[in-house]
Scaffold this active site. Sequence first.
Site, PDB file in Angstrom:
ATOM      1  N   ASP A 135       0.823  -1.205   0.000  1.00 24.40           N
ATOM      2  CA  ASP A 135       0.000   0.000   0.000  1.00 24.40           C
ATOM      3  C   ASP A 135       0.860   1.259   0.000  1.00 24.40           C
ATOM      4  O   ASP A 135       2.028   1.243   0.362  1.00 24.40           O
ATOM      5  CB  ASP A 135      -0.954   0.017   1.194  1.00 24.40           C
TER       6      ASP A 135
ATOM      7  N   GLU B  64      -0.665  -1.864   5.243  1.00 23.83           N
ATOM      8  CA  GLU B  64       0.226  -1.798   6.412  1.00 23.83           C
ATOM      9  C   GLU B  64       0.176  -0.428   7.071  1.00 23.83           C
ATOM     10  O   GLU B  64       0.381  -0.299   8.271  1.00 23.83           O
ATOM     11  CB  GLU B  64       1.665  -2.118   5.984  1.00 23.83           C
TER      12      GLU B  64
END
Length: 401
Positions: A80, A138
């Site tokens: 991400d 995350e």
Amino acid sequence: METWYARLAELEGTMVEWRRHMHRNPELSFQEAATAAFVAETLSGFGGIEVRTGVGGNGVVGTIRGGKPGPTIALRADFDALPIQDEKDVPYKSTVPGVMHACGHDGHTASLLAVAQVLSEYRDELAGNIVLLHQHAEEAPPGGAKAMIEDGCLDGVDEVYGIHLASLQPYGSIGYKHGFLTASADLFEILIQGKGGHGASPHHSIDAVALGAQLITELQLLISRRVDPMHPSVLTVGSFHAGTTHNVIADQAKMTGTVRTFQEEARDKIQQGITALSEGLCHSFDATCEIDYLRGYPATFNHEKETDEVIRILTDSGIAKLVELPAMMGGEDFSYYLQEKPGSFLMVGAAFEDQENFPHHHPKFDFDERALMMSAKAFLAIVDGRLNAVAEATTVEAASV
């Protein structure tokens, strides 16, 4: 191993292209549909990998089954991005306004994809299995790791390892740490409700600004006077919003902040203290407050035995200089994996040698792409070393029965 490294070297250009593709097309936490599809499609194209999508959300898990019996080792990479405008002047600059890979997750994913391709081609040599954890989200609590674990990503796994690129750590180094590496990362929001009024008549009002300012000061006493000084802790108020103009007493004040600790005892005490101080101070001045406390990622704790093994393996491999790291107050949801399975989390140096380096989460963040190869080599060395070591130990144990 030399055959694996040679094949990996052939993939270096491809690895860089994978990284740059993701850097140009970043997606925020919990929104990584296209990135997850790219990862799944790439893994499926290698052959010999069982690919599961939608794991705990946007997670992708690949499984490589070795040709010989042995343990199962999991390797993790996150994918991400962050809500930051990319200010770099590079050909692979983000094409998405306000979103960029400012923490190296694109590099983590590219490295693990290359590792996956090598191991899929040499899977008959593996004495055990490899689980590839391509993790979403995350950067944003509650994170992707917890949801992926709940969806079974660690089922049957014996050990788990992760790598993070470090833009301020010298290229050519790999950092390790026994025990706590990163802190727990909690968030809080406090809304103080007072009573508005004229700035010239404070006695007719309940000043939310004054209470908020006092509370910010009082909260620091939790760290200096309530927490064991041998337990490193941080409490930061990161935002404070109140009022509209110079001569109006604000009826509301809102602050947000973060708490970082290693020990659960300190974590509990600070959370309890925030509630007690906020409610007590507001009660003293006939105000009220609402407190929203979110427990984020726990502290990342590297297991001693597995960390020792990683140090031995990487030292023997000669691929990098090993350096011992200090504990860091940053948060990392790899901690959830290490609560479930033994393993270790490493930092791979990725600083440029000939240009300015910027920290993680900076608009000009970038890293030396040679670190992609370093990360991939480290993962391959760990796979080879741990699968062989556990398989040999199992053989010896069986022979002695």
